[in-house]
Enzyme design. Structure first.
Site, PDB file in Angstrom:
ATOM      1  CB  THR A   1       2.001 -37.846  -1.859  1.00 53.61           C
ATOM      2  OG1 THR A   1       2.453 -39.114  -1.508  1.00 53.61           O
ATOM      3  CG2 THR A   1       0.666 -37.579  -1.697  1.00 53.61           C
ATOM      4  CD  GLU A   2       4.990 -43.413  -4.127  1.00 51.27           C
ATOM      5  OE1 GLU A   2       6.280 -42.753  -4.291  1.00 51.27           O
ATOM      6  OE2 GLU A   2       5.198 -44.658  -3.471  1.00 51.27           O
TER       7      GLU A   2
END
Lengths: 215, 231, 215, 231
Positions: free
Chosen positions: A53-54
């Site tokens: 997840t960024e």
């Protein structure tokens, strides 16, 4: 051309299962906000797929429920999630270095439009009253070895979203390699578009409605 | 004794922030948002601020409250429009606030460059898009890049989990996000933490922000807001 | 001009004490390989000075002896050292980002030559049989808010090392602000050289031998 | 299951390294030097290698042994000449090895750029020195910079303290040095560790190299050499 006729177009859940099946075991994968997050529910047990997840995590687990909700642990959509054994946290510059550096195997994004050459438009409609907001979309578009798009093939008014050339502002140039839709799956890129599978529609009609020249 | 000062209150922590300052504000949505420091900044009164943050406020708390107080001239962020960004949306539509949209990874890397003494860098993100307008383009080894410049802050306001008395910081889970990068990119870095421990109590292998990047620390009571918003 | 006459030139240990006295409490400091490492022994207790070593550590402690020697814990000179409470480890890119980004307050380096304008030459004599080796010298030269040099003022053959213009290959341009030597202390920089203190030599004679114009 | 593979021997770990490869080799002097992997590489026989490492070998072990075996065409490093670099010194003076000296911070940052997808960056280090020769110069905001390009490896050989079964790594003290950066900059990263633990046993907040950067891991018996050398 591999064409798998079904009686009906796929639901987004069915489509998520199709995409999950195509993700190689052991891949590092970023699932975009919205529909692509559904793909996680369909990854086979023991696939070894690691979700990125960024906002700074590898080996993200499923959505958090009840007592497991921790405001300090969310996905890129700001939905509370969980961590799996072997997770790692890192800061934003490191997270986007990981993306930009081409280390992710697969990224699955939603889209407003995808062009036959792989151009992607998924961040703004460009309407005057639309507040521009790009988030990590442009970084993700150019950051994974394979960028897949997951979307409905037609707008509510019946216009195809797989197009010869994007009319919406671009997110990335020639970055998409495959487009998964409720009516079919397409390869796109420098060699143009190719239908891989169709669902509930004849390949000829699909080609006709989208302006695709069949080989 | 060290250079990082532990202060008694959030108000003391934000003292001296001048009108017109560029302030880097940590957080990704509400995770990592330094609520107490922002509330103190509202009380402190500095105005005409340029805010650099991933979002432009959620709900009516934190950054949204600072915007609502009319202290912000301009926002640099990656994602202003969210399900709960009504404060920003109204100000923007009324022409009362400037917006510069920066891709999220460029926001992070440009602040890293500021902290790392890099003059500028060639980045592949946003090539061929409207956000490439006005940027210098160069082809390197067959790939196209845009020239991106550092984003430096006069101040950074960030939230961390714990500090030691020297100013070393650790974070919690995805609340880490922009904090470590912003700490390096500001002239003065101000941190709110949930606990302060003695020097030597943090594992030196696990320190995320070394003390050299930290100027002022205030311990606050943990406050958790409901996470919401489309993204 | 503050001139502190002493009967004799300073030993390197005495000079280290002079420099230690001038480092502000609470500073973040990098001490170069060789003579500058002596400065650490003269920092007053409770000074709060935090030592940085380029190979990835803040709050480095004294040299390790006996059982405290750990091959995984060395300074930039590859000498075994110890860690102090509140230490932090980081990788090389982060360590040099810290230096290049201007976060260190003071760096003290040795030198072959320093020019009146602050140019530094300390990495190679440029002789044909000299294997070039720069290490972190060029990064340190431009990386701290104040770069001090610690050296003997004259070579073994009596040539001054504080010079109108460096004849050795440069390490950095205009980067040094102060030069500590056994015969005196000098400010250097864009405004030229100024004698701050002298040891065992008359300021006039010092100026004469080094080609310094007194105000 | 994950993509990082735990292999049975150092020989299996270095299998397939081709002649002519660029190999990033971790370590600062002997701290962090992947001795077992280098010894296996000597047995494996790949030649005509370009080695990127901070030093050019110490004593007769590790990188020095690889150089002595005649497998290295070129070395990129910051500090070849040391009190105990006799192997390199002799080869260099005999004209049997190429040398490119890179300032230590540029070595690290250029590998970081390779791992982070940065096309090139403007760096203030070495301006006005002989190492600036041939480099593009630009003034930005009144300061002069040189344009520096990424250094990418075909392989990285690094030493870490422990790995979990997914490939996450932690290091020990200053043996961390170049390992985390090299892991990001190579197509294939090969790691020797002193222990392998189950996924979940490393603190997720303290992982230094996330598993995505690691391809092959081999557990070896800790070997410690005397630290020596002028620097």
């Amino acid at each position: 051309m591999t064409t798998a006729y079904t009686d009906h177009r796929l639901s987004m859940d069915e489509l998520a299962a199709v995409i999950a099946r195509d993700i190689p075991a052991g891949s590092f994968v970023n699932l975009g906000i919205g529909q692509p997050t559904k793909i996680a529910d369909h990854l086979p047990a023991g696939s070894g797929v690691v979700l990125h997840t960024e906002n700074g995590m590898l080996n993200m687990g499923p959505k958090a429920e009840g007592d497991a909700i921790d405001p300090d642990l969310t996905n890129a959509g700001k939905v509370p999630v969980t961590e799996l054994p072997g997770a790692a946290y890192f800061h934003h510059a490191d997270s986007f270095a990981m993306m930009r550096g081409g280390h992710l195997d697969v990224c699955v994004l939603g889209a407003y439009q995808v062009a036959f050459n792989g151009d992607l438009a998924n961040w703004t409609t460009g309407k005057p009253d639309d507040i521009p907001a790009v988030g990590g979309a442009m970084d993700l578009a150019i950051g994974a070895k394979d960028v897949y798009v997951m979307m409905t093939l037609f707008t509510r008014t019946g216009e195809p979203k797989l197009v010869p050339r994007c009319t919406y502002p671009l997110t990335g140039v020639g970055c998409v390699s495959r487009v998964y839709t409720d009516h079919g799956v397409f390869d796109v890129g420098p060699d143009g578009v190719r239908i891989r599978e169709t669902y509930g529609i004849d390949a000829g009609e699909l080609a006709h409605r989208c302006g695709i020249t069949l080989p | 004794m060290s250079r990082a000062k532990i202060v008694e209150s959030a108000d003391a922590a934000v003292a001296g922030i001048e009108d017109g300052s560029t302030v880097l504000v940590g957080g990704f949505g509400l995770a990592g948002m330094p609520f107490d420091l922002i509330d103190a900044l509202i009380r402190q009164g500095a105005k005409d601020l340029t805010i650099v943050s991933n979002n432009a406020g959620n709900g009516d708390v934190g950054l949204a409250a600072l915007l609502a107080a009319g202290r912000v001239r301009k926002v640099l962020c990656s994602f202003p429009r969210q399900a709960d960004s009504w404060v920003f949306d109204d100000l923007y539509r009324a022409g009362k606030i400037e917006l510069e949209v920066v891709p999220q990874g460029n926001l992070a890397e440009r602040m890293r460059a500021a902290g790392a003494g890099i003059g500028a860098f060639y980045c592949p993100t946003a090539v061929g898009t409207p956000l490439a307008e006005g940027k210098e383009v160069r082809e390197i080894d067959g790939r196209t890049y845009l020239l991106e410049y550092p984003i430096k802050g006069d101040y950074a306001l960030i939230g961390a989990h714990a500090a030691d008395t020297l100013g070393n910081l650790v974070y919690r889970k995805t609340a880490r996000n922009f904090g470590p990068v912003m700490a390096t990119a500001a002239t003065t870095t101000i941190v709110q933490v949930e606990q302060v421990v003695e020097a030597g109590e943090l594992d030196p292998e696990a320190v995320v922000t070394p003390s050299i990047y930290v100027d002022r620390i205030v311990q606050v009571t943990a406050r958790h807001y409901t996470v919401q918003g489309a993204r």
